[in-house]
Design a protein around this motif. Structure first.
Motif, PDB file in Angstrom:
ATOM      1  N   VAL A   1      -5.753   1.117 -13.482  1.00 56.44           N
ATOM      2  CA  VAL A   1      -6.026   2.542 -13.634  1.00 56.44           C
ATOM      3  C   VAL A   1      -5.709   2.908 -15.082  1.00 56.44           C
ATOM      4  O   VAL A   1      -4.668   2.524 -15.610  1.00 56.44           O
ATOM      5  N   GLU A   2      -6.663   3.593 -15.730  1.00 56.33           N
ATOM      6  CA  GLU A   2      -6.470   4.013 -17.113  1.00 56.33           C
ATOM      7  C   GLU A   2      -6.516   5.526 -17.198  1.00 56.33           C
ATOM      8  O   GLU A   2      -7.355   6.166 -16.574  1.00 56.33           O
ATOM      9  N   SER A   3      -5.606   6.041 -18.003  1.00 59.94           N
ATOM     10  CA  SER A   3      -5.580   7.484 -18.250  1.00 59.94           C
ATOM     11  C   SER A   3      -5.676   7.712 -19.751  1.00 59.94           C
ATOM     12  O   SER A   3      -5.749   6.759 -20.534  1.00 59.94           O
ATOM     13  N   VAL A   4      -5.638   8.969 -20.140  1.00 63.71           N
ATOM     14  CA  VAL A   4      -5.641   9.289 -21.557  1.00 63.71           C
ATOM     15  C   VAL A   4      -4.357   8.792 -22.235  1.00 63.71           C
ATOM     16  O   VAL A   4      -4.330   8.610 -23.438  1.00 63.71           O
ATOM     17  N   LYS A   5      -3.317   8.526 -21.438  1.00 62.20           N
ATOM     18  CA  LYS A   5      -2.024   8.093 -21.976  1.00 62.20           C
ATOM     19  C   LYS A   5      -1.818   6.579 -21.946  1.00 62.20           C
ATOM     20  O   LYS A   5      -1.206   6.028 -22.851  1.00 62.20           O
ATOM     21  N   ALA A   6      -2.269   5.910 -20.874  1.00 64.82           N
ATOM     22  CA  ALA A   6      -1.897   4.503 -20.684  1.00 64.82           C
ATOM     23  C   ALA A   6      -2.810   3.828 -19.666  1.00 64.82           C
ATOM     24  O   ALA A   6      -3.555   4.487 -18.957  1.00 64.82           O
ATOM     25  N   ALA A   7      -2.704   2.504 -19.621  1.00 61.87           N
ATOM     26  CA  ALA A   7      -3.359   1.717 -18.573  1.00 61.87           C
ATOM     27  C   ALA A   7      -2.260   1.060 -17.750  1.00 61.87           C
ATOM     28  O   ALA A   7      -1.244   0.633 -18.292  1.00 61.87           O
ATOM     29  N   SER A   8      -2.459   1.013 -16.435  1.00 65.12           N
ATOM     30  CA  SER A   8      -1.449   0.438 -15.547  1.00 65.12           C
ATOM     31  C   SER A   8      -2.115  -0.434 -14.498  1.00 65.12           C
ATOM     32  O   SER A   8      -3.215  -0.136 -14.036  1.00 65.12           O
ATOM     33  N   ASP A   9      -1.415  -1.497 -14.121  1.00 65.96           N
ATOM     34  CA  ASP A   9      -1.862  -2.306 -12.996  1.00 65.96           C
ATOM     35  C   ASP A   9      -1.556  -1.575 -11.705  1.00 65.96           C
ATOM     36  O   ASP A   9      -0.582  -0.826 -11.610  1.00 65.96           O
ATOM     37  N   VAL A  10      -2.386  -1.821 -10.695  1.00 69.08           N
ATOM     38  CA  VAL A  10      -2.139  -1.341  -9.346  1.00 69.08           C
ATOM     39  C   VAL A  10      -1.894  -2.593  -8.504  1.00 69.08           C
ATOM     40  O   VAL A  10      -2.722  -3.507  -8.487  1.00 69.08           O
ATOM     41  N   TYR A  11      -0.756  -2.634  -7.843  1.00 67.72           N
ATOM     42  CA  TYR A  11      -0.318  -3.822  -7.117  1.00 67.72           C
ATOM     43  C   TYR A  11      -0.627  -3.701  -5.633  1.00 67.72           C
ATOM     44  O   TYR A  11      -0.551  -2.616  -5.055  1.00 67.72           O
ATOM     45  N   SER A  12      -0.929  -4.839  -5.026  1.00 70.72           N
ATOM     46  CA  SER A  12      -1.151  -4.856  -3.586  1.00 70.72           C
ATOM     47  C   SER A  12       0.196  -4.886  -2.868  1.00 70.72           C
ATOM     48  O   SER A  12       1.031  -5.744  -3.162  1.00 70.72           O
ATOM     49  N   PRO A  13       0.414  -3.977  -1.934  1.00 73.80           N
ATOM     50  CA  PRO A  13       1.673  -3.982  -1.198  1.00 73.80           C
ATOM     51  C   PRO A  13       1.742  -5.076  -0.139  1.00 73.80           C
ATOM     52  O   PRO A  13       2.809  -5.346   0.398  1.00 73.80           O
TER      53      PRO A  13
ATOM     54  N   ASP B   1       8.142   0.344  -5.323  1.00 74.55           N
ATOM     55  CA  ASP B   1       8.838   0.999  -6.429  1.00 74.55           C
ATOM     56  C   ASP B   1       7.958   1.084  -7.675  1.00 74.55           C
ATOM     57  O   ASP B   1       8.277   1.795  -8.624  1.00 74.55           O
ATOM     58  N   SER B   2       6.815   0.405  -7.675  1.00 74.10           N
ATOM     59  CA  SER B   2       5.844   0.492  -8.773  1.00 74.10           C
ATOM     60  C   SER B   2       4.834   1.616  -8.540  1.00 74.10           C
ATOM     61  O   SER B   2       3.832   1.707  -9.233  1.00 74.10           O
ATOM     62  N   HIS B   3       5.077   2.473  -7.542  1.00 71.03           N
ATOM     63  CA  HIS B   3       4.356   3.734  -7.289  1.00 71.03           C
ATOM     64  C   HIS B   3       3.066   3.617  -6.486  1.00 71.03           C
ATOM     65  O   HIS B   3       2.297   4.566  -6.418  1.00 71.03           O
ATOM     66  N   GLU B   4       2.818   2.484  -5.846  1.00 71.03           N
ATOM     67  CA  GLU B   4       1.689   2.404  -4.921  1.00 71.03           C
ATOM     68  C   GLU B   4       2.133   2.911  -3.557  1.00 71.03           C
ATOM     69  O   GLU B   4       3.281   2.758  -3.172  1.00 71.03           O
ATOM     70  N   TRP B   5       1.193   3.492  -2.821  1.00 69.67           N
ATOM     71  CA  TRP B   5       1.457   3.881  -1.443  1.00 69.67           C
ATOM     72  C   TRP B   5       0.558   3.054  -0.521  1.00 69.67           C
ATOM     73  O   TRP B   5      -0.483   2.551  -0.940  1.00 69.67           O
ATOM     74  N   ALA B   6       0.988   2.935   0.728  1.00 70.42           N
ATOM     75  CA  ALA B   6       0.222   2.197   1.736  1.00 70.42           C
ATOM     76  C   ALA B   6       0.291   2.951   3.051  1.00 70.42           C
ATOM     77  O   ALA B   6       1.334   3.504   3.411  1.00 70.42           O
ATOM     78  N   ARG B   7      -0.837   2.976   3.749  1.00 67.19           N
ATOM     79  CA  ARG B   7      -0.910   3.632   5.058  1.00 67.19           C
ATOM     80  C   ARG B   7      -1.621   2.690   6.018  1.00 67.19           C
ATOM     81  O   ARG B   7      -2.731   2.244   5.755  1.00 67.19           O
ATOM     82  N   ASP B   8      -0.984   2.412   7.138  1.00 70.57           N
ATOM     83  CA  ASP B   8      -1.577   1.562   8.172  1.00 70.57           C
ATOM     84  C   ASP B   8      -2.566   2.391   8.978  1.00 70.57           C
ATOM     85  O   ASP B   8      -2.181   3.335   9.664  1.00 70.57           O
ATOM     86  N   ASP B   9      -3.834   2.053   8.867  1.00 76.41           N
ATOM     87  CA  ASP B   9      -4.893   2.714   9.629  1.00 76.41           C
ATOM     88  C   ASP B   9      -5.430   1.728  10.661  1.00 76.41           C
ATOM     89  O   ASP B   9      -6.441   1.076  10.444  1.00 76.41           O
ATOM     90  N   ASP B  10      -4.690   1.577  11.758  1.00 82.20           N
ATOM     91  CA  ASP B  10      -5.083   0.670  12.848  1.00 82.20           C
ATOM     92  C   ASP B  10      -5.301  -0.758  12.376  1.00 82.20           C
ATOM     93  O   ASP B  10      -6.324  -1.373  12.649  1.00 82.20           O
ATOM     94  N   GLY B  11      -4.336  -1.299  11.647  1.00 84.31           N
ATOM     95  CA  GLY B  11      -4.370  -2.701  11.256  1.00 84.31           C
ATOM     96  C   GLY B  11      -5.047  -2.987   9.929  1.00 84.31           C
ATOM     97  O   GLY B  11      -5.000  -4.108   9.441  1.00 84.31           O
ATOM     98  N   VAL B  12      -5.677  -1.998   9.323  1.00 84.32           N
ATOM     99  CA  VAL B  12      -6.196  -2.111   7.960  1.00 84.32           C
ATOM    100  C   VAL B  12      -5.381  -1.138   7.124  1.00 84.32           C
ATOM    101  O   VAL B  12      -5.184   0.010   7.512  1.00 84.32           O
ATOM    102  N   VAL B  13      -4.890  -1.590   5.990  1.00 83.34           N
ATOM    103  CA  VAL B  13      -3.972  -0.786   5.197  1.00 83.34           C
ATOM    104  C   VAL B  13      -4.698  -0.216   3.980  1.00 83.34           C
ATOM    105  O   VAL B  13      -5.274  -0.940   3.184  1.00 83.34           O
TER     106      VAL B  13
END
Length: 127
Positions: free
Chosen positions: A60-72, A12-24
């Motif tokens: 991740v930093e943008s011209v608007k804000a900085a945000s943490d990226v969380y590990s799923p 819900d914090s906007h990260e995505w995850a894809r399982d690529d044969d056991g490595v995400v």
């Protein structure tokens, strides 16, 4: 907007995850990059770092804000997307393909099942 995301899981914090044969592979959603605007900087985790589920592991930093990226997932960082250091704007143009952040070798792949599917995430991001 949600074409190639059907096989992804989302926090819900906007990260995505894809399982690529056991490595995400992990990145931020198209919705997140749209909210951030032009991305100008990314701080990636160290390869070999052990992370816990929902730990802030990148920035991740943008011209608007900085945000943490969380590990799923809990696990070990096994690869980072080096291209983002010099070209963070790749995240804006290709959030689900070339703009991934890092790859995790999970301790428990079942943690993916706790994440939102694309339909639930789409509903959440439209609120």
């Amino acid at each position: 907007m949600f074409g190639n995301e059907k096989n992804l899981k989302f926090l819900d914090s906007h990260e995505w995850a894809r399982d690529d044969d056991g490595v995400v592979t992990v990145g931020i959603s198209n919705h997140a990059q749209e909210l951030l605007g032009d991305i100008v900087y990314v701080e990636l985790p160290q390869i070999g770092s052990n992370v816990s589920q929902k730990d802030g592991v990148a920035i991740v930093e943008s011209v608007k804000a900085a945000s943490d990226v969380y590990s799923p997932l809990t696990g070990e960082i096994v690869e980072i997307n080096e291209k983002l250091s010099d070209n963070p704007e790749i995240i804006n143009s290709s959030p689900y393909e070339d703009g991934w952040f890092f790859k995790v070798k999970p301790q428990n792949i079942d943690e993916l099942e706790e994440m939102l599917d694309s339909d639930a995430y789409k509903k959440l991001s439209e609120e």
